[in-house]
Design a protein around this motif. Structure first.
Motif, short mmCIF file in Angstrom:
data_model
loop_
_atom_site.label_atom_id
_atom_site.label_comp_id
_atom_site.label_asym_id
_atom_site.label_seq_id
_atom_site.Cartn_x
_atom_site.Cartn_y
_atom_site.Cartn_z
N ALA A 121 -8.92 -6.46 -13.51
CA ALA A 121 -9.17 -7.18 -12.26
C ALA A 121 -9.43 -8.66 -12.49
N GLY A 124 -5.96 -11.75 -13.26
CA GLY A 124 -5.32 -12.59 -12.25
C GLY A 124 -6.12 -13.84 -11.92
N ALA A 321 -1.78 -8.77 -8.67
CA ALA A 321 -2.82 -7.98 -8.00
C ALA A 321 -2.30 -6.59 -7.64
N THR A 324 -2.62 -4.49 -10.66
CA THR A 324 -4.02 -4.11 -10.85
C THR A 324 -4.41 -2.98 -9.91
N ASP A 325 -3.95 -3.04 -8.67
CA ASP A 325 -4.28 -1.99 -7.70
C ASP A 325 -3.71 -0.65 -8.13
#
Length: 459
Positions: A121, A124, A321, A324-325
């Motif tokens: 997380a 980024g 992102a 990452t999700d």
């Protein structure tokens, strides 16, 4: 999931899935050894006893003087129940060791899940907020006609969308090492004084008080990103060889190693580039800062014949992102599985502890202990062992998380080494919450002991 996540950022062909029999058999063997092994050891020990001794109940463990008893000022201030707790902790060493080890293992896995999420997380924000400060990158052909380049620079200079910009050169080169040859992006700063406003080059902070000051270009030296330096085992002062797409090679001294998480970079000045490769500097990239209220460049600029590509930092940050999700789902599975394992471990150990000490608990209840006092008698030991397990588990979790992120790193990504305070807090709270829930579940069976049947169990 990991494969699909990286596919959103790069064009990756479908990967074949293979079933590995050696790993499958090895996993089954380890699982059997871990589950059947302890039961087999206990059975063999019991089978060596004579039938008469096996039918007798185990004698209670003798009490021993504890280390705390030798600390007179502390021991004299403890209440009677606290002294009993201290003696019981050393009296049942095996059960205490299993509780601490079980809680530590589960806490370490929970913390590892949160730590991996922190590592992903924070990539980024670090890469696209702290390192790459520019908002837009416009790539153009330096070989375009003079009229086309003049039109481009005229529009860039008068565009209200840009508050500032700088000219650089970016090209793909190979860094040739003794064993490995890696691909990276060469950035030649057209204006070394303005360049830090768009690319911040700084070493990664490795400790609480470590230096993290921006790096400056050295005379004839280059600055390379951290991961490629680690892969090639290069330190400041070493010499590297760069080879461009025309197979032209040049040697440069490393003057600094910069923090970077996405892809590999090498930075140098115009003079260093011209001296190393022996040719004139030709910019092919414009890095710009967007004015307030603007998010993209107009089509009149991006559609010019000289322009070959336009990239926005926020778009890249959004794409990352998304990765990452997707990977966060894997972390959630790891955390939930670890929490379920923690519940099983604590419930089993507490149940065994209560069953093996049922006569002791019945005797205490006969002496007139209230239900809350009887529960506190058992809970106090469990709380101490759980706290020790949590502390040990956090240490194990830090080591395990560090090992995993350095093991699963891919070639063009370096995971962040940051561990947020929330990971420590959540790991402690989850472990403590399960310990409280289990104590509440066992309160009723603990206080409903049949005193007569328990005391006559030997008969």
């Amino acid at each position: 999931l990991i494969f699909n996540a990286f596919s959103t950022l790069f064009t990756v062909p479908p990967g074949p899935l293979y079933f590995s029999w050696p790993y499958t058999i090895l996993s089954i063997v380890f699982a059997l050894v871990a589950t059947v092994g302890p039961a087999a050891v206990i059975c063999l020990r019991i089978l060596r006893e004579t039938p008469a001794s096996a039918m007798r109940p185990l004698a209670p463990r003798p009490g021993k003087r504890t280390v705390l008893e030798r600390i007179k000022p502390l021991w004299s201030r403890l209440s009677f129940l606290h002294k009993i707790t201290a003696r019981n902790l050393l009296r049942y060493k095996k059960r205490g060791f299993m509780t601490v080890l079980g809680v530590a293992g589960c806490t370490a896995l929970i913390f590892t899940g949160f730590g991996l999420h922190d590592s992903l997380a924070t990539i980024g924000p670090k890469q696209y907020d702290q390192i790459e400060h520019y908002d837009v990158a416009i790539v153009f052909r330096p070989t375009a006609s003079t009229e086309e380049l003049d039109e481009l620079f005229s529009l860039v200079g008068t565009a209200p969308e840009l508050s500032s910009y700088t000219l650089n050169r970016r090209e793909t080169v190979d860094v040739v090492g003794a064993v490995l040859t890696k691909n990276l992006a060469l950035i030649v700063a057209g204006d070394t004084e303005a360049f830090p406003e768009y690319f911040r080059m700084k070493p990664r902070a490795t400790g609480l008080f470590s230096a993290n000051e921006p790096l400056e270009f050295g005379d004839g030296g280059v600055i390379i990103s951290e991961q490629i330096a680690h892969q090639l085992d290069v330190a400041v002062g070493d010499t590297i060889t760069l080879r461009n797409l025309k197979d032209e090679e040049a040697r440069f001294e490393v003057s600094g190693i910069s923090e970077n998480y996405v892809y590999h970079y090498v930075y140098m000045t115009v003079a260093t580039y011209e001296q190393g490769f022996g040719k004139a500097f030709e910019p092919n990239q414009i890095l710009g800062m967007m004015s307030e209220g603007f998010e993209s460049m107009p089509d009149s600029l991006t559609g010019l014949a000289a322009v070959t590509g336009v990239g926005y930092t926020q778009k890249r940050a959004a794409d990352f992102a998304d990765i990452t999700d997707v990977l966060s789902f894997v972390m959630i599975i790891l955390i939930l599985s670890s929490a379920a394992l923690l519940f099983v471990v604590l419930f089993s150990l507490n149940t065994i502890n209560r069953e093996e000490r049922v006569r002791e608990l019945a005797s205490i209840k006969v002496l007139g202990f209230l239900n809350r006092e009887l529960a506190a008698y058992i809970y106090r030991e469990g709380i101490i062992l759980t706290v020790l397990g949590i502390a040990l588990g956090l240490l194990f979790g830090i080591a395990l998380e560090r090992y995993l992120i350095t093991t699963i790193e891919v070639d063009v990504f370096m995971f962040s080494r940051d561990l947020l305070l929330t990971s420590y807090v959540y790991s402690v709270l989850i472990t403590a919450a399960f310990a409280v829930v289990i104590n509440l579940l066992l309160y009723r069976p603990l206080t409903r002991i049949d005193m007569v049947a328990s005391l006559k169990a030997i008969e």
